[in-house]
Design an enzyme around this catalytic site. Structure first.
Site, PDB file in Angstrom:
ATOM      1  N   LYS A  36       4.866 -46.169  -9.269  1.00 52.96           N
ATOM      2  CA  LYS A  36       4.794 -44.800  -9.816  1.00 52.96           C
ATOM      3  C   LYS A  36       5.041 -44.748 -11.317  1.00 52.96           C
ATOM      4  O   LYS A  36       4.798 -43.744 -11.956  1.00 52.96           O
ATOM      5  CB  LYS A  36       5.787 -43.897  -9.089  1.00 52.96           C
ATOM      6  CG  LYS A  36       7.238 -44.182  -9.398  1.00 52.96           C
ATOM      7  CD  LYS A  36       8.161 -43.146  -8.787  1.00 52.96           C
ATOM      8  CE  LYS A  36       9.602 -43.509  -9.113  1.00 52.96           C
ATOM      9  NZ  LYS A  36      10.601 -42.674  -8.511  1.00 52.96           N
ATOM     10  N   LYS A  52      18.717 -58.000 -22.225  1.00 50.60           N
ATOM     11  CA  LYS A  52      18.881 -59.355 -22.761  1.00 50.60           C
ATOM     12  C   LYS A  52      18.221 -59.499 -24.136  1.00 50.60           C
ATOM     13  O   LYS A  52      18.667 -60.290 -24.968  1.00 50.60           O
ATOM     14  CB  LYS A  52      18.316 -60.386 -21.788  1.00 50.60           C
ATOM     15  CG  LYS A  52      19.340 -60.874 -20.792  1.00 50.60           C
ATOM     16  CD  LYS A  52      19.614 -59.939 -19.644  1.00 50.60           C
ATOM     17  CE  LYS A  52      20.949 -59.297 -19.603  1.00 50.60           C
ATOM     18  NZ  LYS A  52      21.164 -58.430 -18.444  1.00 50.60           N
ATOM     19  N   ALA A 115       4.210 -43.476  -3.816  1.00 47.47           N
ATOM     20  CA  ALA A 115       3.871 -43.755  -2.417  1.00 47.47           C
ATOM     21  C   ALA A 115       4.920 -43.196  -1.475  1.00 47.47           C
ATOM     22  O   ALA A 115       6.104 -43.152  -1.789  1.00 47.47           O
ATOM     23  CB  ALA A 115       3.769 -45.261  -2.226  1.00 47.47           C
ATOM     24  N   GLU A 199      37.720 -48.875 -17.889  1.00 45.83           N
ATOM     25  CA  GLU A 199      37.590 -49.450 -16.548  1.00 45.83           C
ATOM     26  C   GLU A 199      38.694 -48.870 -15.671  1.00 45.83           C
ATOM     27  O   GLU A 199      39.871 -48.891 -16.051  1.00 45.83           O
ATOM     28  CB  GLU A 199      37.691 -50.985 -16.626  1.00 45.83           C
ATOM     29  CG  GLU A 199      37.793 -51.693 -15.298  1.00 45.83           C
ATOM     30  CD  GLU A 199      36.679 -51.364 -14.309  1.00 45.83           C
ATOM     31  OE1 GLU A 199      35.498 -51.468 -14.677  1.00 45.83           O
ATOM     32  OE2 GLU A 199      37.011 -50.983 -13.169  1.00 45.83           O
ATOM     33  N   GLY A 262      27.618 -47.469 -11.292  1.00 46.03           N
ATOM     34  CA  GLY A 262      27.100 -47.367  -9.925  1.00 46.03           C
ATOM     35  C   GLY A 262      25.662 -46.907  -9.841  1.00 46.03           C
ATOM     36  O   GLY A 262      25.179 -46.164 -10.710  1.00 46.03           O
ATOM     37  N   ARG A 263      24.985 -47.392  -8.816  1.00 48.72           N
ATOM     38  CA  ARG A 263      23.602 -47.014  -8.577  1.00 48.72           C
ATOM     39  C   ARG A 263      23.397 -46.813  -7.073  1.00 48.72           C
ATOM     40  O   ARG A 263      24.192 -47.300  -6.274  1.00 48.72           O
ATOM     41  CB  ARG A 263      22.645 -48.107  -9.086  1.00 48.72           C
ATOM     42  CG  ARG A 263      22.746 -48.327 -10.589  1.00 48.72           C
ATOM     43  CD  ARG A 263      21.850 -49.468 -11.031  1.00 48.72           C
ATOM     44  NE  ARG A 263      20.436 -49.167 -10.968  1.00 48.72           N
ATOM     45  CZ  ARG A 263      19.750 -48.552 -11.931  1.00 48.72           C
ATOM     46  NH1 ARG A 263      20.365 -48.160 -13.030  1.00 48.72           N
ATOM     47  NH2 ARG A 263      18.447 -48.322 -11.793  1.00 48.72           N
ATOM     48  N   ALA A 311      18.207 -59.088  -9.742  1.00 49.74           N
ATOM     49  CA  ALA A 311      16.765 -59.292  -9.735  1.00 49.74           C
ATOM     50  C   ALA A 311      16.356 -60.509  -8.904  1.00 49.74           C
ATOM     51  O   ALA A 311      15.400 -60.448  -8.113  1.00 49.74           O
ATOM     52  CB  ALA A 311      16.281 -59.456 -11.174  1.00 49.74           C
ATOM     53  N   HIS A 436      25.429 -86.763 -22.107  1.00 50.18           N
ATOM     54  CA  HIS A 436      26.500 -86.599 -23.095  1.00 50.18           C
ATOM     55  C   HIS A 436      25.913 -86.398 -24.485  1.00 50.18           C
ATOM     56  O   HIS A 436      24.953 -87.073 -24.826  1.00 50.18           O
ATOM     57  CB  HIS A 436      27.377 -87.855 -23.112  1.00 50.18           C
ATOM     58  CG  HIS A 436      28.412 -87.837 -24.195  1.00 50.18           C
ATOM     59  ND1 HIS A 436      29.555 -87.081 -24.101  1.00 50.18           N
ATOM     60  CD2 HIS A 436      28.444 -88.460 -25.407  1.00 50.18           C
ATOM     61  CE1 HIS A 436      30.262 -87.246 -25.210  1.00 50.18           C
ATOM     62  NE2 HIS A 436      29.613 -88.074 -26.018  1.00 50.18           N
TER      63      HIS A 436
HETATM   64  C1  LIG Z   1      20.921 -52.113 -17.351  1.00 50.13           C
HETATM   65  C2  LIG Z   1      20.715 -53.088 -16.235  1.00 50.13           C
HETATM   66  C3  LIG Z   1      20.728 -54.442 -16.513  1.00 50.13           C
HETATM   67  C4  LIG Z   1      20.523 -55.358 -15.493  1.00 50.13           C
HETATM   68  N1  LIG Z   1      20.547 -56.701 -15.785  1.00 50.13           N
HETATM   69  C5  LIG Z   1      20.344 -57.593 -14.799  1.00 50.13           C
HETATM   70  C6  LIG Z   1      20.324 -58.989 -15.075  1.00 50.13           C
HETATM   71  O1  LIG Z   1      20.524 -59.421 -16.206  1.00 50.13           O
HETATM   72  N2  LIG Z   1      20.081 -59.845 -14.068  1.00 50.13           N
HETATM   73  C7  LIG Z   1      19.866 -59.403 -12.781  1.00 50.13           C
HETATM   74  O2  LIG Z   1      19.643 -60.242 -11.891  1.00 50.13           O
HETATM   75  N3  LIG Z   1      19.877 -58.089 -12.483  1.00 50.13           N
HETATM   76  C8  LIG Z   1      20.102 -57.183 -13.456  1.00 50.13           C
HETATM   77  N4  LIG Z   1      20.090 -55.840 -13.158  1.00 50.13           N
HETATM   78  C9  LIG Z   1      19.771 -55.420 -11.772  1.00 50.13           C
HETATM   79  C10 LIG Z   1      18.246 -55.461 -11.562  1.00 50.13           C
HETATM   80  O3  LIG Z   1      17.619 -54.694 -12.548  1.00 50.13           O
HETATM   81  C11 LIG Z   1      17.884 -54.957 -10.186  1.00 50.13           C
HETATM   82  O4  LIG Z   1      18.646 -55.618  -9.209  1.00 50.13           O
HETATM   83  C12 LIG Z   1      16.394 -55.185  -9.936  1.00 50.13           C
HETATM   84  O5  LIG Z   1      15.606 -54.491 -10.865  1.00 50.13           O
HETATM   85  C13 LIG Z   1      16.017 -54.759  -8.522  1.00 50.13           C
HETATM   86  O6  LIG Z   1      14.671 -55.041  -8.345  1.00 50.13           O
HETATM   87  P1  LIG Z   1      13.770 -54.194  -7.342  1.00 50.13           P
HETATM   88  O7  LIG Z   1      12.488 -54.926  -7.244  1.00 50.13           O
HETATM   89  O8  LIG Z   1      14.543 -53.922  -6.111  1.00 50.13           O
HETATM   90  O9  LIG Z   1      13.558 -52.765  -8.029  1.00 50.13           O
HETATM   91  P2  LIG Z   1      13.233 -52.201  -9.482  1.00 50.13           P
HETATM   92  O10 LIG Z   1      13.245 -53.207 -10.556  1.00 50.13           O
HETATM   93  O11 LIG Z   1      14.142 -51.024  -9.620  1.00 50.13           O
HETATM   94  O12 LIG Z   1      11.746 -51.688  -9.336  1.00 50.13           O
HETATM   95  C14 LIG Z   1      11.417 -50.672  -8.418  1.00 50.13           C
HETATM   96  C15 LIG Z   1      10.127 -50.004  -8.828  1.00 50.13           C
HETATM   97  O13 LIG Z   1       9.696 -49.136  -7.774  1.00 50.13           O
HETATM   98  C16 LIG Z   1       9.088 -48.000  -8.346  1.00 50.13           C
HETATM   99  N5  LIG Z   1       9.102 -46.903  -7.366  1.00 50.13           N
HETATM  100  C17 LIG Z   1      10.189 -46.224  -6.903  1.00 50.13           C
HETATM  101  N6  LIG Z   1       9.805 -45.328  -5.953  1.00 50.13           N
HETATM  102  C18 LIG Z   1       8.467 -45.445  -5.841  1.00 50.13           C
HETATM  103  C19 LIG Z   1       7.493 -44.796  -5.015  1.00 50.13           C
HETATM  104  N7  LIG Z   1       7.852 -43.895  -4.096  1.00 50.13           N
HETATM  105  N8  LIG Z   1       6.193 -45.133  -5.175  1.00 50.13           N
HETATM  106  C20 LIG Z   1       5.817 -46.075  -6.082  1.00 50.13           C
HETATM  107  N9  LIG Z   1       6.699 -46.737  -6.875  1.00 50.13           N
HETATM  108  C21 LIG Z   1       8.001 -46.435  -6.746  1.00 50.13           C
HETATM  109  C22 LIG Z   1       9.943 -47.709  -9.565  1.00 50.13           C
HETATM  110  O14 LIG Z   1       9.213 -46.941 -10.518  1.00 50.13           O
HETATM  111  C23 LIG Z   1      10.255 -49.131 -10.064  1.00 50.13           C
HETATM  112  O15 LIG Z   1       9.324 -49.511 -11.047  1.00 50.13           O
HETATM  113  C24 LIG Z   1      20.300 -54.900 -14.169  1.00 50.13           C
HETATM  114  C25 LIG Z   1      20.292 -53.523 -13.893  1.00 50.13           C
HETATM  115  C26 LIG Z   1      20.512 -52.629 -14.906  1.00 50.13           C
HETATM  116  C27 LIG Z   1      20.483 -51.145 -14.594  1.00 50.13           C
END
Ligand SMILES: Cc1cc2nc3c(=O)[nH]c(=O)nc-3n(C[C@H](O)[C@H](O)[C@H](O)COP(=O)(O)OP(=O)(O)OC[C@H]3O[C@@H](n4cnc5c(N)ncnc54)[C@H](O)[C@@H]3O)c2cc1C
Length: 457
Positions: A36, A52, A115, A199, A262-263, A311, A436
């Site tokens: 989306k 990063k 979706a 914190e 939190g998320r 990620a 080393h």
């Molecule tokens: C500021 C920040 C820094 C971070 N840094 C790190 C890091 O350094 N290393 C790490 O491992 N993790 C990091 N994370 C966590 C990481 O970003 C998430 O765990 C990861 O993005 C999750 O991946 P995902 O594929 O589940 O979803 P996302 O990356 O959130 O992608 C989901 C996608 O789904 C789309 N979407 C949602 N609903 C719909 C719908 N109904 N129809 C179509 N599309 C839709 C959204 O637009 C989005 O683009 C960080 C998070 C934040 C907030």
């Protein structure tokens, strides 16, 4: 126009969704990804990658500030934040372009739109219905949640906005000193912003091993930052040019207040109820070890489901989900052994149990701990204070946890993760020949310390 049916439909193109789609295509499934917003998901566009990119700038500046010690004088260093932001955009564009290229290469259909589920094997995208012959993978990630008594808006922002500021703030208040909050505080602090870091618990990086979070806290405190632990903020008021708040009996203000605490899963548009996809007691989508939801053929991965919101965890789950859909044998993820990385300075890398958790579980704990100064590389590269701590099970020689704070910690931790995955223990790591002078020799020395024969200590 999308086709009327695909073998696999993935909703969301983040690190969970795009990797799932590529693996599905490799397994011979005709695949579509519905997104989306922007290809690459939140990770590439707003979260991990932009974060990063900015942290890298802070790291370079930090090295410049310490260059005198190495015989280099840099009398006039300035930060051009417009250029910093420009590079951030370039990094994002390069990597999201890479994902789009991978979709093309793997003949994956990329469909723009929101979706929702329209049945056991049906998805609707902005009014058009598409059938999924084998699997639907939900990978819609997570959205930020405000702390009680606050709401986002004006100068109260989330972590994604914090990494997208186009002007460097003079002052910043960050609520939450977990990985995300510590990274924001460490980046902006080193770039010259005055930072207040709050914190609620008693230490920064509170989920890390206590020794590691203490070492990190000591170095973070030197980065233009005042840290208030055991502190809640209240009475947050966003104004035109600042945000005000109170903590304890004090008043505070800053250009922005970042809530990094939190998320929650992004399920709103999915229409889960209509098809009977069940949630667990934390409000996440309930899945089994193969990421199957309560509805046949529908999988959920990444930030939508249990386990650390990372990620690489999302990507791994994507692979497992579509391999299961293709009928391959899969194995559940050992969530505790996923590497965790925090990219503040000092960096923190960890996996497994902390010392406290291991003792609570009644494990016969052995600890191997060394400073980076124990090996030549620590002194050569200028980080003697880093710490490597291995938690082992004395009875079996098993690696129960690994905790590293200092330069390259996020890379170094992988050695211990790999050793454990290959069923190696600390006695094996202690006897593997390491190059080393490398910081990795410190990992070997910590393993030797656990095994009772530390050489350099
Ligand atoms: C500021 C920040 C820094 C971070 N840094 C790190 C890091 O350094 N290393 C790490 O491992 N993790 C990091 N994370 C966590 C990481 O970003 C998430 O765990 C990861 O993005 C999750 O991946 P995902 O594929 O589940 O979803 P996302 O990356 O959130 O992608 C989901 C996608 O789904 C789309 N979407 C949602 N609903 C719909 C719908 N109904 N129809 C179509 N599309 C839709 C959204 O637009 C989005 O683009 C960080 C998070 C934040 C907030």
């Amino acid at each position: 126009m999308p086709e009327s049916a695909y073998d696999c439909i993935v909703i969301g193109s983040g690190p969970g969704g795009y990797v799932a789609a590529i693996r599905a295509a490799q397994l011979g499934m005709s695949t579509a990804v519905i997104e989306k917003d922007a290809v690459g998901g939140r990770c590439l566009n707003y979260a991990c990658i932009p974060a990063k990119a900015i942290l890298r700038v802070a790291d370079i500046l930090h090295e410049i500030d310490e260059a005198d010690e190495f015989g280099i004088a840099v009398p006039d260093r300035t930060v051009d934040f417009a250029k910093v932001f420009e590079r951030r955009q370039k990094v994002v564009k390069t990597l999201t372009g890479g994902v789009a290229g991978l979709f093309k290469k793997n003949k994956i259909e990329y469909i723009e739109g929101t979706a929702s589920l329209a049945g056991e094997n049906k998805v609707t995208v902005d009014g058009t219905e598409i059938e999924a012959r084998k699997a639907i993978v939900l990978a819609t990630g997570s959205v930020p949640k405000p702390i009680p008594g606050t709401e986002f808006g004006g100068r109260v922002i989330g972590t994604e906005e914090a990494w997208a500021l186009q002007e460097q703030p003079k002052t910043l208040a960050v609520v939450g000193a977990g990985a995300s909050g510590a990274e924001i505080a460490s980046a902006y602090g080193r770039l010259g912003t005055d930072v207040l870091l709050f914190e609620a618990l008693d230490r920064v990086l509170p989920t890390e091993d206590a020794d590691i979070s203490k070492a990190a806290g000591r170095r973070l405190a030197k980065q233009n930052m005042t840290i208030h632990t055991g502190t809640l903020i209240e009475n947050v008021q966003s104004q035109d040019d600042k945000v005000t708040f109170s903590f304890g009996d004090q008043q505070g203000e800053a250009d922005y207040l970042v809530i990094a605490a939190g998320r929650g899963p992004d399920v709103e548009a999915l229409g889960l109820d209509a098809v009977g996809v069940k949630l667990d007691d934390r409000g996440l989508i309930d899945v089994d070890g193969a990421l199957r939801t309560s509805v046949k053929g529908i999988y959920a991965i990444g930030d939508l489901v249990k386990g650390p919101a990372l990620a690489h965890k999302a990507s791994d789950e994507g692979v497992i989900a579509v391999e299961d859909a293709a009928g391959l044998e899969t194995h559940p993820i050992e969530y505790i052994d996923i590497p965790r990385a925090t990219f503040c300075t000092p960096a923190v890398g960890s996996f497994g149990l902390t010392e406290e958790q291991a003792r609570e579980q009644g494990i016969d704990v052995v600890v191997g701990k060394v400073n980076y100064g124990a090996v030549g590389a620590g002194t050569v590269y200028g980080d003697r204070t880093g710490v490597i701590k291995i938690i082992g099970d004395k009875q079996y020689g098993e690696l129960v946890g690994g905790h590293i704070v200092g330069a390259k910690a996020t890379e170094l931790i992988q050695e211990l993760v790999n050793a454990k995955a290959l069923e190696g223990g600390y006695p094996e790591v202690a006897r593997i020949v390491h190059g080393h002078p490398t910081l990795a020799e410190g990992v070997m020395e910590a393993a030797r310390a656990a095994d009772g024969w530390l050489i350099h200590g």
